[in-house]
Design a protein around this motif. Structure first.
Motif, PDB file in Angstrom:
ATOM      1  N   CYS A 158       0.800  -1.225   0.000  1.00 33.29           N
ATOM      2  CA  CYS A 158       0.000   0.000   0.000  1.00 33.29           C
ATOM      3  C   CYS A 158       0.832   1.274   0.000  1.00 33.29           C
ATOM      4  O   CYS A 158       0.295   2.378   0.169  1.00 33.29           O
ATOM      5  CB  CYS A 158      -0.912   0.002   1.223  1.00 33.29           C
ATOM      6  N   VAL A 159       2.139   1.189  -0.206  1.00 32.27           N
ATOM      7  CA  VAL A 159       3.009   2.365  -0.098  1.00 32.27           C
ATOM      8  C   VAL A 159       2.676   3.395  -1.175  1.00 32.27           C
ATOM      9  O   VAL A 159       2.560   3.077  -2.358  1.00 32.27           O
ATOM     10  CB  VAL A 159       4.501   1.975  -0.172  1.00 32.27           C
ATOM     11  N   VAL A 160       2.519   4.637  -0.719  1.00 29.99           N
ATOM     12  CA  VAL A 160       2.356   5.803  -1.586  1.00 29.99           C
ATOM     13  C   VAL A 160       3.294   6.880  -1.050  1.00 29.99           C
ATOM     14  O   VAL A 160       3.881   6.717   0.026  1.00 29.99           O
ATOM     15  CB  VAL A 160       0.897   6.326  -1.598  1.00 29.99           C
ATOM     16  N   HIS A 161       3.427   7.967  -1.785  1.00 25.88           N
ATOM     17  CA  HIS A 161       4.221   9.087  -1.294  1.00 25.88           C
ATOM     18  C   HIS A 161       3.279  10.166  -0.788  1.00 25.88           C
ATOM     19  O   HIS A 161       2.369  10.595  -1.511  1.00 25.88           O
ATOM     20  CB  HIS A 161       5.119   9.651  -2.388  1.00 25.88           C
ATOM     21  N   LEU A 162       3.497  10.594   0.431  1.00 24.23           N
ATOM     22  CA  LEU A 162       2.729  11.648   1.065  1.00 24.23           C
ATOM     23  C   LEU A 162       3.679  12.822   1.274  1.00 24.23           C
ATOM     24  O   LEU A 162       4.666  12.698   2.001  1.00 24.23           O
ATOM     25  CB  LEU A 162       2.157  11.165   2.404  1.00 24.23           C
ATOM     26  N   ASP A 163       3.402  13.915   0.565  1.00 24.37           N
ATOM     27  CA  ASP A 163       4.294  15.071   0.588  1.00 24.37           C
ATOM     28  C   ASP A 163       5.740  14.653   0.322  1.00 24.37           C
ATOM     29  O   ASP A 163       6.677  15.110   0.983  1.00 24.37           O
ATOM     30  CB  ASP A 163       4.164  15.846   1.908  1.00 24.37           C
ATOM     31  N   GLY A 164       5.907  13.724  -0.621  1.00 20.59           N
ATOM     32  CA  GLY A 164       7.233  13.315  -1.071  1.00 20.59           C
ATOM     33  C   GLY A 164       7.894  12.211  -0.274  1.00 20.59           C
ATOM     34  O   GLY A 164       9.008  11.808  -0.604  1.00 20.59           O
ATOM     35  N   LYS A 165       7.235  11.688   0.747  1.00 22.38           N
ATOM     36  CA  LYS A 165       7.833  10.630   1.566  1.00 22.38           C
ATOM     37  C   LYS A 165       6.947   9.392   1.557  1.00 22.38           C
ATOM     38  O   LYS A 165       5.725   9.490   1.592  1.00 22.38           O
ATOM     39  CB  LYS A 165       8.039  11.114   2.999  1.00 22.38           C
ATOM     40  N   ALA A 166       7.576   8.227   1.554  1.00 21.68           N
ATOM     41  CA  ALA A 166       6.832   6.968   1.525  1.00 21.68           C
ATOM     42  C   ALA A 166       6.075   6.756   2.828  1.00 21.68           C
ATOM     43  O   ALA A 166       6.625   6.949   3.915  1.00 21.68           O
ATOM     44  CB  ALA A 166       7.784   5.793   1.287  1.00 21.68           C
ATOM     45  N   VAL A 167       4.798   6.382   2.694  1.00 22.78           N
ATOM     46  CA  VAL A 167       3.971   6.011   3.846  1.00 22.78           C
ATOM     47  C   VAL A 167       3.139   4.798   3.466  1.00 22.78           C
ATOM     48  O   VAL A 167       2.885   4.550   2.294  1.00 22.78           O
ATOM     49  CB  VAL A 167       3.021   7.154   4.314  1.00 22.78           C
ATOM     50  N   LYS A 168       2.734   4.067   4.466  1.00 22.05           N
ATOM     51  CA  LYS A 168       1.838   2.934   4.246  1.00 22.05           C
ATOM     52  C   LYS A 168       0.412   3.453   4.372  1.00 22.05           C
ATOM     53  O   LYS A 168      -0.019   3.856   5.453  1.00 22.05           O
ATOM     54  CB  LYS A 168       2.159   1.808   5.213  1.00 22.05           C
ATOM     55  N   SER A 169      -0.294   3.458   3.269  1.00 20.05           N
ATOM     56  CA  SER A 169      -1.620   4.067   3.224  1.00 20.05           C
ATOM     57  C   SER A 169      -2.682   3.240   3.932  1.00 20.05           C
ATOM     58  O   SER A 169      -3.782   3.731   4.182  1.00 20.05           O
ATOM     59  CB  SER A 169      -2.028   4.333   1.775  1.00 20.05           C
ATOM     60  N   CYS A 170      -2.364   1.993   4.308  1.00 26.93           N
ATOM     61  CA  CYS A 170      -3.340   1.166   5.018  1.00 26.93           C
ATOM     62  C   CYS A 170      -3.424   1.517   6.498  1.00 26.93           C
ATOM     63  O   CYS A 170      -4.315   1.035   7.191  1.00 26.93           O
ATOM     64  CB  CYS A 170      -3.037  -0.324   4.841  1.00 26.93           C
ATOM     65  N   THR A 171      -2.510   2.349   6.984  1.00 26.95           N
ATOM     66  CA  THR A 171      -2.557   2.768   8.385  1.00 26.95           C
ATOM     67  C   THR A 171      -2.568   4.287   8.521  1.00 26.95           C
ATOM     68  O   THR A 171      -2.332   4.816   9.599  1.00 26.95           O
ATOM     69  CB  THR A 171      -1.370   2.188   9.181  1.00 26.95           C
ATOM     70  N   THR A 172      -2.860   4.975   7.413  1.00 26.11           N
ATOM     71  CA  THR A 172      -2.935   6.430   7.410  1.00 26.11           C
ATOM     72  C   THR A 172      -4.386   6.842   7.218  1.00 26.11           C
ATOM     73  O   THR A 172      -5.023   6.430   6.242  1.00 26.11           O
ATOM     74  CB  THR A 172      -2.073   7.013   6.268  1.00 26.11           C
ATOM     75  N   LEU A 173      -4.911   7.623   8.126  1.00 25.89           N
ATOM     76  CA  LEU A 173      -6.287   8.080   7.994  1.00 25.89           C
ATOM     77  C   LEU A 173      -6.392   9.142   6.899  1.00 25.89           C
ATOM     78  O   LEU A 173      -5.535  10.035   6.794  1.00 25.89           O
ATOM     79  CB  LEU A 173      -6.796   8.658   9.307  1.00 25.89           C
ATOM     80  N   ALA A 174      -7.437   9.056   6.109  1.00 25.89           N
ATOM     81  CA  ALA A 174      -7.647  10.022   5.028  1.00 25.89           C
ATOM     82  C   ALA A 174      -7.772  11.444   5.569  1.00 25.89           C
ATOM     83  O   ALA A 174      -7.255  12.387   4.964  1.00 25.89           O
ATOM     84  CB  ALA A 174      -8.881   9.639   4.213  1.00 25.89           C
ATOM     85  N   VAL A 175      -8.438  11.613   6.712  1.00 24.29           N
ATOM     86  CA  VAL A 175      -8.597  12.963   7.272  1.00 24.29           C
ATOM     87  C   VAL A 175      -7.250  13.565   7.678  1.00 24.29           C
ATOM     88  O   VAL A 175      -7.103  14.784   7.721  1.00 24.29           O
ATOM     89  CB  VAL A 175      -9.588  12.992   8.454  1.00 24.29           C
ATOM     90  N   ALA A 176      -6.258  12.732   7.932  1.00 25.79           N
ATOM     91  CA  ALA A 176      -4.937  13.216   8.328  1.00 25.79           C
ATOM     92  C   ALA A 176      -4.152  13.780   7.150  1.00 25.79           C
ATOM     93  O   ALA A 176      -3.143  14.458   7.356  1.00 25.79           O
ATOM     94  CB  ALA A 176      -4.133  12.095   8.994  1.00 25.79           C
ATOM     95  N   VAL A 177      -4.585  13.513   5.929  1.00 24.14           N
ATOM     96  CA  VAL A 177      -3.850  13.982   4.752  1.00 24.14           C
ATOM     97  C   VAL A 177      -4.543  15.162   4.087  1.00 24.14           C
ATOM     98  O   VAL A 177      -4.167  15.564   2.991  1.00 24.14           O
ATOM     99  CB  VAL A 177      -3.585  12.840   3.742  1.00 24.14           C
ATOM    100  N   ASP A 178      -5.552  15.724   4.743  1.00 25.07           N
ATOM    101  CA  ASP A 178      -6.236  16.892   4.203  1.00 25.07           C
ATOM    102  C   ASP A 178      -5.208  17.986   3.912  1.00 25.07           C
ATOM    103  O   ASP A 178      -4.388  18.318   4.763  1.00 25.07           O
ATOM    104  CB  ASP A 178      -7.284  17.396   5.205  1.00 25.07           C
ATOM    105  N   GLY A 179      -5.213  18.485   2.680  1.00 25.38           N
ATOM    106  CA  GLY A 179      -4.281  19.532   2.276  1.00 25.38           C
ATOM    107  C   GLY A 179      -2.939  19.030   1.784  1.00 25.38           C
ATOM    108  O   GLY A 179      -2.102  19.812   1.338  1.00 25.38           O
TER     109      GLY A 179
END
Length: 166
Positions: free
Chosen positions: A48-69
């Motif tokens: 599930c790895v994606v880049h969040l603001d240029g850094k790799a994160v596991k999107s299966c443990t990242t809440l969507a509301v936490a990535v607002d903006g």
């Protein structure tokens, strides 16, 4: 429901989500970007790895509301103008995949690895940095070769990773 607005693969998007919605669910179910896979639901496999603001994160443990903006890049956002990203091309060229299920997460982790560690990666470094990305089909030999080749190609000025539109 909560409205989440972010940039995904260079495009502004918004979605109404339950506050418990995971980023991987937002990407797959709301935005229909199905290249990001769910392999374990426990942050162990890295599919599930994606880049969040240029850094790799596991999107299966990242809440969507936490990535607002924020800005998110998925495997679908790596290719540019119809040409594969150098790491994608290296995986294709060096047979760094078998069934392909883990491949998007491996590629996203590999691009992050290069961005953090540079374009010259030895086997030990690659294998250590892949901890947290599981392939159930291979012995990782071709994956390691592909990452080394992709890192080198990225250093030669091949197509850059697309970042959020400014």
């Amino acid at each position: 429901m909560t409205t989440v607005s972010l940039t995904v693969n260079g495009k502004a998007v918004s979605a109404n989500v339950d506050p418990r919605t995971l980023l991987v669910q937002l990407l797959r179910e709301n935005l229909r970007l199905t290249g990001t896979h769910v392999g374990c639901d426990t942050s162990q496999c890295g599919a599930c790895v994606v880049h969040l603001d240029g850094k790799a994160v596991k999107s299966c443990t990242t809440l969507a509301v936490a990535v607002d903006g924020a800005s998110v890049t998925t495997i679908e956002g790596l290719a540019h103008d119809g040409a594969l990203h150098p790491m994608q091309e290296a995986f294709r060229e060096h047979h760094g995949l078998q069934c392909g299920f883990c491949t998007p997460g491996m590629i996203m982790a590999a691009v992050d690895m290069v961005n953090r560690r540079g374009h010259t990666l030895d086997e030990k470094t690659i294998r250590e940095d892949l901890d947290g990305n599981i392939c159930r089909c291979t012995g990782y030999h071709n994956i390691v070769k592909a990452i080394a080749a992709g890192a080198e190609a990225m250093g030669k000025g091949a197509a850059p990773v697309r970042q959020a539109a400014e």
